[in-house]
Enzyme design. Structure first.
Site, mmCIF file in Angstrom:
data_model
loop_
_atom_site.group_PDB
_atom_site.id
_atom_site.type_symbol
_atom_site.label_atom_id
_atom_site.label_comp_id
_atom_site.label_asym_id
_atom_site.label_seq_id
_atom_site.Cartn_x
_atom_site.Cartn_y
_atom_site.Cartn_z
ATOM 1 N N ASP A 31 0.862 -1.183 0.000
ATOM 2 C CA ASP A 31 0.000 0.000 0.000
ATOM 3 C C ASP A 31 0.898 1.233 0.000
ATOM 4 O OD1 ASP A 31 -1.988 2.041 0.880
ATOM 5 O OD2 ASP A 31 -3.248 0.300 1.250
ATOM 6 N N LEU A 33 -0.400 4.071 1.147
ATOM 7 C CA LEU A 33 -1.086 4.873 2.173
ATOM 8 C C LEU A 33 -1.733 6.130 1.594
ATOM 9 C CD1 LEU A 33 1.462 4.453 5.135
ATOM 10 C CD2 LEU A 33 -0.413 2.947 4.433
ATOM 11 N N THR A 145 -16.377 -2.778 -10.123
ATOM 12 C CA THR A 145 -17.584 -2.105 -9.645
ATOM 13 C C THR A 145 -18.789 -2.442 -10.508
ATOM 14 O OG1 THR A 145 -18.589 0.071 -9.296
ATOM 15 C CG2 THR A 145 -16.912 -0.049 -11.003
ATOM 16 N N SER A 187 -18.787 8.105 -14.050
ATOM 17 C CA SER A 187 -17.820 9.053 -13.479
ATOM 18 C C SER A 187 -16.435 8.665 -13.990
ATOM 19 C CB SER A 187 -17.822 8.981 -11.943
ATOM 20 O OG SER A 187 -17.191 7.778 -11.512
ATOM 21 N N TYR A 189 -13.931 7.942 -12.131
ATOM 22 C CA TYR A 189 -13.544 6.751 -11.365
ATOM 23 C C TYR A 189 -14.117 5.482 -11.996
ATOM 24 C CZ TYR A 189 -14.742 2.943 -8.326
ATOM 25 O OH TYR A 189 -14.968 1.678 -7.864
ATOM 26 N N HIS A 190 -15.427 5.476 -12.265
ATOM 27 C CA HIS A 190 -16.037 4.271 -12.842
ATOM 28 C C HIS A 190 -15.420 3.971 -14.215
ATOM 29 C CE1 HIS A 190 -19.337 5.155 -9.866
ATOM 30 N NE2 HIS A 190 -19.301 3.845 -9.771
ATOM 31 N N LYS A 193 -12.391 1.779 -14.108
ATOM 32 C CA LYS A 193 -12.678 0.351 -13.903
ATOM 33 C C LYS A 193 -13.085 -0.298 -15.230
ATOM 34 C CE LYS A 193 -12.177 0.305 -9.343
ATOM 35 N NZ LYS A 193 -11.644 -0.654 -8.392
ATOM 36 N N GLN A 216 -18.452 -5.075 -7.814
ATOM 37 C CA GLN A 216 -19.044 -4.899 -6.491
ATOM 38 C C GLN A 216 -20.036 -3.729 -6.458
ATOM 39 O OE1 GLN A 216 -17.261 -5.717 -2.276
ATOM 40 N NE2 GLN A 216 -16.405 -3.797 -2.966
ATOM 41 N N ARG A 249 -23.572 6.970 4.862
ATOM 42 C CA ARG A 249 -23.763 8.402 5.133
ATOM 43 C C ARG A 249 -25.109 8.652 5.820
ATOM 44 N NH1 ARG A 249 -21.624 12.860 2.858
ATOM 45 N NH2 ARG A 249 -23.351 13.650 1.599
ATOM 46 N N THR A 261 -29.205 13.429 3.300
ATOM 47 C CA THR A 261 -28.886 14.171 2.074
ATOM 48 C C THR A 261 -29.238 13.377 0.816
ATOM 49 O OG1 THR A 261 -26.649 13.278 2.203
ATOM 50 C CG2 THR A 261 -26.992 15.457 3.184
ATOM 51 N N ARG A 330 -24.493 15.356 -9.178
ATOM 52 C CA ARG A 330 -24.016 14.404 -10.196
ATOM 53 C C ARG A 330 -24.868 14.482 -11.463
ATOM 54 N NH1 ARG A 330 -22.329 8.890 -7.020
ATOM 55 N NH2 ARG A 330 -21.706 9.887 -5.090
HETATM 56 N N1 USQ Z 1 -26.359 9.747 -3.030
HETATM 57 C C1 USQ Z 1 -27.312 10.502 -2.379
HETATM 58 N N2 USQ Z 1 -26.931 11.162 -1.252
HETATM 59 C C2 USQ Z 1 -25.679 11.077 -0.722
HETATM 60 C C3 USQ Z 1 -24.710 10.285 -1.384
HETATM 61 C C4 USQ Z 1 -25.079 9.639 -2.543
HETATM 62 O O1 USQ Z 1 -28.465 10.598 -2.800
HETATM 63 O O2 USQ Z 1 -25.431 11.705 0.317
HETATM 64 C C5 USQ Z 1 -26.718 9.022 -4.266
HETATM 65 C C6 USQ Z 1 -25.806 9.335 -5.455
HETATM 66 O O3 USQ Z 1 -26.251 10.460 -6.169
HETATM 67 C C7 USQ Z 1 -25.893 8.029 -6.244
HETATM 68 C C8 USQ Z 1 -26.076 6.951 -5.171
HETATM 69 O O4 USQ Z 1 -26.517 7.638 -4.008
HETATM 70 O O5 USQ Z 1 -27.039 8.025 -7.037
HETATM 71 C C9 USQ Z 1 -24.817 6.168 -4.852
HETATM 72 O O6 USQ Z 1 -23.762 7.033 -4.469
HETATM 73 P P1 USQ Z 1 -22.551 6.502 -3.566
HETATM 74 O O7 USQ Z 1 -21.671 7.660 -3.248
HETATM 75 O O8 USQ Z 1 -23.070 5.685 -2.443
HETATM 76 O O9 USQ Z 1 -21.839 5.437 -4.554
HETATM 77 P P2 USQ Z 1 -20.886 5.611 -5.838
HETATM 78 O O10 USQ Z 1 -20.463 6.994 -6.051
HETATM 79 O O11 USQ Z 1 -21.566 4.916 -6.968
HETATM 80 O O12 USQ Z 1 -19.585 4.763 -5.467
HETATM 81 C C10 USQ Z 1 -19.552 3.722 -4.479
HETATM 82 C C11 USQ Z 1 -18.081 3.465 -4.132
HETATM 83 C C12 USQ Z 1 -17.350 2.909 -5.369
HETATM 84 C C13 USQ Z 1 -18.076 1.682 -5.876
HETATM 85 C C14 USQ Z 1 -19.531 1.991 -6.164
HETATM 86 C C15 USQ Z 1 -20.330 0.760 -6.509
HETATM 87 O O13 USQ Z 1 -17.448 4.654 -3.670
HETATM 88 O O14 USQ Z 1 -16.019 2.604 -5.021
HETATM 89 O O15 USQ Z 1 -17.463 1.205 -7.049
HETATM 90 O O16 USQ Z 1 -20.147 2.542 -4.981
HETATM 91 S S1 USQ Z 1 -21.675 1.109 -7.585
HETATM 92 O O17 USQ Z 1 -22.429 2.251 -7.071
HETATM 93 O O18 USQ Z 1 -22.519 -0.086 -7.637
HETATM 94 O O19 USQ Z 1 -21.131 1.459 -8.894
#
Ligand code: USQ
Length: 406
Positions: A31, A33, A145, A187, A189-190, A193, A216, A249, A261, A330
């Site tokens: 890692d 860190l 992801t 995004s 980030y996505h 992947k 995941q 959250r 939120t 977003r």
């Molecule tokens: N959202 C809210 N309120 C918040 C935070 C998020 O409504 O306070 C909404 C976002 O707009 C989005 C959804 O919740 O529609 C998911 O957001 P998230 O921050 O929980 O997840 P995401 O950004 O997609 O990323 C997380 C991880 C990432 C992983 C992914 C899996 O950080 O590493 O790959 O989840 S997945 O979502 O299935 O692509």
């Protein structure tokens, strides 16, 4: 097995290292860190007090008699160090978490976009390159992801990686093929992947590497069986607008009396998995490697789907919290249906820990215990996906909500 856990200091990497060590494997964490440095950059800290990696591994040894070894290596930058370590240690398996994993962080600025792409893509490529160069037949398990698929479905469940298609030929026949499910990242980030997926396809085909890619969903929870064993083995727990994920959250917000939120109408449906199941899935994947020269093995690592507003409403009922319906920072579909296949892990013995299992209360309790560590001004998610969206939202000085100024 001798297992290298790349990114073993992170949110899923740490409990995975403990879980695999507990199962009797020899664990080496590699890692840089970086996640701790990003906390410093952002001026936030994990809700839970986290010790140094050296201290964590010392406590694990004192508790269990087992050693977890730590090696400070930046996979994306220190190719020769990585190659040298792999050549000396020749692990049987490698679990690869060593990527910048937050979508909002990846969208913060041009600098964050550049960092996320160069860090994630170089880390993955350096690793694959070194495995070939060293003729090292270690099984590589990568944390991908669900977001590689996008979240829209056309009425059919998202398969585990591959989609059977019929292609019409020039002479009118239909040829069947299985192709990678079309990627549709939401995004930067996505997107990294999705690029990883292409690297894996190439190296499995060209060099016969044995690779498993785990798509995941959103991980929730904080404790696993092993992190509960000692206060200093506690996992990190992110609540801020960049790294905190939606369900965790909401639970932390409920614990500190902060309005939940919800972005937009909260119509986004997403896939979820509890952290205990996440570490079990990784162990199952390690125990079921693909054969050399076969195609990349892909699992959907999720156990249930939920709509964001349904989660918020459930937690509001449970805790008496208010819901704040916020402008969405977003660029994403305001509403979507999501149906996902996950039969492979279930078939290999995964017993899902679902939201109904009563673990939500445990998370609220952890959050209440450490509520004094929360900086409320860091709760709002302020990273905007486009310049247009950025112009329309502003950060409320009280740190309570985003406001639309248009
Ligand atoms: N959202 C809210 N309120 C918040 C935070 C998020 O409504 O306070 C909404 C976002 O707009 C989005 C959804 O919740 O529609 C998911 O957001 P998230 O921050 O929980 O997840 P995401 O950004 O997609 O990323 C997380 C991880 C990432 C992983 C992914 C899996 O950080 O590493 O790959 O989840 S997945 O979502 O299935 O692509």
């Amino acid at each position: 097995m001798k297992i290298a856990v790349l990114g073993g200091d992170g949110f899923v990497g740490w409990p995975t290292s403990l879980h695999l060590s507990d199962a009797g494997h020899e664990i080496h964490i590699l890692d840089n860190l970086s996640r701790r440095w990003i906390d410093t950059e952002l001026g936030v800290q994990s809700l839970t007090p986290m010790d140094s990696i050296q201290e964590r591994t010392r406590i694990w040894h004192a508790e269990t008699g087992r050693r977890i070894h730590f090696h400070l290596i930046d996979l994306a930058k220190d190719y020769e160090l990585l190659k040298g370590w792999l050549s000396r240690n020749r692990p049987d398996a490698i679990v690869h978490f060593a990527e910048q994993r937050a979508a909002p962080y990846s969208m913060k600025s041009d600098r964050h976009k550049n960092y996320t792409v160069s860090n994630n893509v170089n880390a993955t490529h350096n690793l694959l390159n070194a495995l070939v160069e060293l003729d090292l037949d270690a099984h590589l398990v990568h944390l991908g992801t669900m977001g590689v698929y996008g979240y829209s479905t056309v009425g059919a469940a998202i398969p585990e990686g591959y989609l059977p298609v019929g292609i019409e030929t020039a002479d009118g026949r239909t040829v069947s093929q299985e192709i990678l499910y079309p990627s549709n990242p939401g995004s930067i980030y996505h997107m990294t992947k999705c690029l990883d997926q292409q690297l894996f396809q190439f190296y499995a085909k060209n060099d016969g590497l044995r690779i498993t890619d785990l798509h995941q969903g959103i991980v929730w929870g904080t404790h696993t069986e092993q992190t509960r064993r000692h206060a200093q083995l506690i996992n990190r727990f992110d609540y801020d607008g960049d790294y905190g994920t939606v369900l965790n959250r909401f639970l932390i917000q409920a614990a500190i009396g902060y309005p939940l939120t919800v972005h937009g109408t909260g119509g986004q449906t997403r896939a979820f998995i509890h952290i205990q199941d996440s570490v079990r899935c990784i162990e199952i994947a390690l125990n079921n490697p693909p054969a050399r020269s076969s195609r990349v093995e892909i699992f959907n690592q999720m156990t249930e789907t939920h709509r964001v507003r349904a989660l918020a409403e459930m937690i509001a009922r449970m805790s008496g919290s208010k819901i704040a319906w916020l402008p969405n920072p977003r660029k994403e579909a305001p509403e979507n249906e999501l149906v996902v296949k996950n039969e492979k892990f279930l078939g290999l013995g995964l017993e899902p820990t679902t939201l109904g299992e009563g673990l939500l209360g445990e998370i609220v309790d952890v959050a209440k215990k450490y509520a004094y560590r929360v900086d409320r001004s860091r709760v709002p998610a302020v990273s905007a996906w486009t310049r247009d969206i950025a112009a329309k939202v502003e950060h409320d000085p009280e740190g309570v909500r985003l406001k639309s100024v248009s």
